[in-house]
Design an enzyme around this catalytic site. Structure first.
Site: not given
Length: 258
Positions: A119, A221, A223
């Site tokens: 990001c 994202h 994660e």
């Protein structure tokens, strides 16, 4: 081999990037968190996390010994770094964080350390090479809102991936679904960065470097999705594999020169 995950920033103090740490660890990587800030007083640092805080933002030596680098999401990059005036919607700027992360990016690229830029990280990577950012994507007609409520595990839009790219090789497909949490993006990727994935509205969602062994920037994202999404987990597994390959090659070079 250890992987440097760079600390985040909120309200003038540091923040532990726990979802990123967990995703790297889930993929089998060993992590050290490097931060240029004090940590938030409200945060408890888990006993199993090695944190190095209040680091000098100009000191590249703090990356010595690392075999991988993860740049995390967060506030906007200071537009002064790419010669633009600040947009009214540009917010949560930390010049100290920008400087620290640019120092780490420079050191990692020089050593050809595998890098996963997520990001804001992908945006700062482009700024490092002299590129500019689109400070508010919704200023362009026809785009949908990429700035959803915090990075969620649920997919928000489709992604089209360039055939033959590093990302296509990792996920094993030219179409995947991803989440979203960004209101800015790259104007045009510069230097060695190549466009490799796009959202349905044309917004650039991923880049890779043509001049480095393993440098990947993604605008979503992973994660947040990795704990529940096998495809996103593979992104971190491929990164950790690249880190191990880098470590093995460095060991081999050291042995030859001994």
């Amino acid at each position: 081999a250890w992987i440097a995950v760079l600390g985040q920033w909120r309200k003038g103090r540091g923040r532990l990037p726990l979802p990123y740490v967990h995703a790297v660890r889930q993929a089998g990587g060993a992590v050290k968190v490097l931060s240029t800030f004090e940590e938030l007083a409200s945060e408890e640092i888990p006993d199993d996390i090695e944190l190095h805080a209040e680091l000098d933002p100009y000191d590249a030596s703090q990356l010595e010994g690392a075999s991988g680098l993860v740049l995390c999401g967060g506030g906007d990059v200071d537009p002064q770094l790419y010669g633009r005036k600040r947009h009214p919607r540009t917010h949560n700027v930390s010049q100290r964080r920008d400087r620290f992360e640019l120092t780490m990016i420079g050191a990692a690229l020089e050593q050809d350390i595998p890098m996963l830029a997520i990001c804001r990280g992908m945006q700062l990577l482009n700024v490092h090479f002299g590129g500019a950012l689109d400070q508010h994507l919704l200023d362009t007609p026809g785009r949908f809102d990429h700035y959803r409520d915090r990075p969620l595990a649920e997919p928000a839009h489709d992604l089209t991936i360039k055939k033959g790219s590093l990302l296509a090789e990792i996920v094993g497909s030219l179409h995947v679904k991803v989440n979203t949490r960004h209101h800015q993006g790259l104007e045009v990727p510069v230097g060695p960065l190549e466009e490799i994935a796009w959202a349905e509205d044309g917004v650039l969602e991923a880049v890779e470097s043509r001049e480095h062994s393993w440098v990947l920037g993604v605008q979503w994202h992973p994660e947040a999705m990795a704990p529940v999404d096998r495809t996103q987990a593979r992104l971190f597994e491929a990164f950790v594999d690249a880190v191990r390959h880098y470590e093995a090659s460095e060991t081999e070079v050291t042995a030859r020169s001994a």
